[in-house]
Design a protein around this motif. Structure first.
Motif: not given
Length: 101
Positions: A48, A50-52
């Motif tokens: 993902d 958008d995952n940090k």
């Protein structure tokens, strides 16, 4: 149980679609650019953006969860998953730990 998995693996290996992908995989080994594109595409689908967390951490977390699922399945604590799903996941684990020859 192991014999069942071996029989299923033999059945899958005779599947025309599996054979088609096996042939394509062999062909990609001689084409580093296309293989790199495949790996990049697969990696992009696994993580993902958008995952940090880094992509490695995301995949690592997923695999750790899967390992816990298999352990729970084997112990009988959790059986709300098909044998086929467990088998495919185990095949992925085998692929990951197999030496690349």
């Amino acid at each position: 149980m192991l014999n069942d998995w071996i029989k299923k693996g033999a059945t899958i290996s005779q599947n025309p679609i599996f054979n088609k992908f096996t042939g394509k995989a062999g062909g990609l080994l001689g084409k580093p650019f296309k293989l790199g594109l495949l790996l990049t595409t697969a990696y992009g689908k696994l993580v993902d953006v958008d995952n940090k967390e880094s992509g490695f951490e995301q995949v690592k977390g997923f695999m750790q969860t899967f390992i816990r699922l298999v352990r729970a399945y084997i112990s009988g604590d959790y059986r709300d998953v098909s044998k086929k799903s467990i088998g495919l996941g185990i095949a992925v684990l085998l692929y990951l730990v197999s030496p690349l020859i």
